[in-house]
Design a protein around this motif. Structure first.
Motif, PDB file in Angstrom:
ATOM      1  N   ALA A 128       0.812  -1.216   0.000  1.00 39.54           N
ATOM      2  CA  ALA A 128       0.000   0.000   0.000  1.00 39.54           C
ATOM      3  C   ALA A 128       0.847   1.269   0.000  1.00 39.54           C
ATOM      4  N   ASN A 129       1.985   1.226   0.667  1.00 43.47           N
ATOM      5  CA  ASN A 129       2.857   2.396   0.700  1.00 43.47           C
ATOM      6  C   ASN A 129       3.334   2.748  -0.710  1.00 43.47           C
ATOM      7  N   LYS A 130       3.832   1.752  -1.404  1.00 42.54           N
ATOM      8  CA  LYS A 130       4.320   1.942  -2.782  1.00 42.54           C
ATOM      9  C   LYS A 130       3.180   2.374  -3.707  1.00 42.54           C
ATOM     10  N   LEU A 131       2.040   1.692  -3.610  1.00 41.58           N
ATOM     11  CA  LEU A 131       0.924   1.984  -4.514  1.00 41.58           C
ATOM     12  C   LEU A 131       0.337   3.372  -4.272  1.00 41.58           C
ATOM     13  N   SER A 132       0.184   3.770  -3.006  1.00 43.32           N
ATOM     14  CA  SER A 132      -0.365   5.100  -2.729  1.00 43.32           C
ATOM     15  C   SER A 132       0.597   6.196  -3.191  1.00 43.32           C
ATOM     16  N   THR A 133       1.907   5.932  -3.078  1.00 41.58           N
ATOM     17  CA  THR A 133       2.900   6.883  -3.584  1.00 41.58           C
ATOM     18  C   THR A 133       2.793   7.002  -5.098  1.00 41.58           C
ATOM     19  N   GLU A 134       2.692   5.863  -5.778  1.00 42.85           N
ATOM     20  CA  GLU A 134       2.546   5.875  -7.233  1.00 42.85           C
ATOM     21  C   GLU A 134       1.268   6.593  -7.671  1.00 42.85           C
ATOM     22  N   MET A 135       0.223   6.513  -6.849  1.00 46.78           N
ATOM     23  CA  MET A 135      -1.041   7.174  -7.175  1.00 46.78           C
ATOM     24  C   MET A 135      -1.023   8.661  -6.816  1.00 46.78           C
ATOM     25  N   GLY A 136       0.069   9.113  -6.185  1.00 50.06           N
ATOM     26  CA  GLY A 136       0.250  10.537  -5.942  1.00 50.06           C
ATOM     27  C   GLY A 136      -0.341  11.085  -4.660  1.00 50.06           C
TER      28      GLY A 136
ATOM     29  N   ILE B 142      -4.162   7.968   0.833  1.00 43.81           N
ATOM     30  CA  ILE B 142      -5.057   6.885   0.395  1.00 43.81           C
ATOM     31  C   ILE B 142      -4.496   5.509   0.745  1.00 43.81           C
ATOM     32  N   PHE B 143      -3.372   5.490   1.450  1.00 40.72           N
ATOM     33  CA  PHE B 143      -2.725   4.255   1.910  1.00 40.72           C
ATOM     34  C   PHE B 143      -3.746   3.283   2.499  1.00 40.72           C
TER      35      PHE B 143
ATOM     36  N   PRO C  10     -13.528   9.998  -5.139  1.00 41.22           N
ATOM     37  CA  PRO C  10     -13.184   9.211  -6.334  1.00 41.22           C
ATOM     38  C   PRO C  10     -11.763   8.625  -6.273  1.00 41.22           C
ATOM     39  N   LEU C  11     -10.800   9.386  -5.736  1.00 35.87           N
ATOM     40  CA  LEU C  11      -9.434   8.881  -5.601  1.00 35.87           C
ATOM     41  C   LEU C  11      -9.393   7.725  -4.594  1.00 35.87           C
ATOM     42  N   ASN C  12     -10.149   7.838  -3.509  1.00 32.29           N
ATOM     43  CA  ASN C  12     -10.224   6.758  -2.526  1.00 32.29           C
ATOM     44  C   ASN C  12     -10.839   5.502  -3.146  1.00 32.29           C
ATOM     45  N   LYS C  13     -11.856   5.680  -3.959  1.00 29.43           N
ATOM     46  CA  LYS C  13     -12.481   4.535  -4.639  1.00 29.43           C
ATOM     47  C   LYS C  13     -11.470   3.874  -5.586  1.00 29.43           C
TER      48      LYS C  13
END
Length: 187
Positions: A114-122, A126-127, A164-167
């Protein structure tokens, strides 16, 4: 159906919010719900955990020693709660910062980066929703539309533009969760 969950990590990771959103979602599905937070006085950076129980029947006590599911977000929580998962239960964890990975072979273990993915999503905020998506993929105990409604209830209205970003983060978590096999240690 009764699901007993512990979510544990550092304050600031959205542990309590994730529990609250699960609890709201259960309420919207006409379930009995218990939400019991626990955190130190230091809040951000200190340890925090929340016990959530969702049930079709009355809940006799919110206090639990063993859980169907543990969602673990830091090493201290792994050390404290890995052994508290019922045999056959689920341990979902974020491997960033985990130096001692789970060792049990009698539970189902999953990882979500989640750390990597939330960073990639900007947006690091949203972690917890990436983690939520991973959990819902493994155990779809609440419906996604109720999770979104739970988000609306728990987020201040000034942050509703982030729904929407959380979804999207939930969807990313659902797509990205992977099983983890604890290595069998030879005796």
């Amino acid at each position: 159906m009764t699901e007993e969950i512990i979510i544990a990590g550092f304050g600031g990771q959205g542990v309590l919010s994730m529990g609250k959103i699960l609890a709201y979602s259960g309420i919207m599905q006409d379930q009995e719900v218990s939400w019991m937070p626990s955190y130190g006085p230091e809040m951000r950076g200190g340890t925090a955990n929340v016990t959530v129980i969702l049930s079709d029947d009355r809940i006799s006590s919110p206090y639990l020693k063993v859980f169907d599911t543990a969602i673990i977000l830091n090493q201290q929580s792994m050390d404290k709660f890995e052994e508290s998962v019922k045999p056959g239960g689920i341990l979902l964890y974020e491997p960033n910062g985990i130096s001692h990975h789970p060792k049990r072979t009698d539970i189902n273990i999953y990882q979500i980066e989640a750390n990597k993915l939330s960073t990639e999503m900007g947006n690091k905020k949203i972690f917890n929703m990436v983690v939520m998506g991973a959990f819902l993929k493994i155990k779809p105990i609440v419906e996604l539309e109720n999770v979104i409604e739970g988000l609306k209830k728990s987020l201040p209205e000034r942050y509703h533009d982030l729904i929407p970003l959380n979804k999207e983060a939930i969807t990313k978590g659902m797509e990205s969760v992977t099983p983890y096999m604890a290595e069998q240690v030879a005796n």
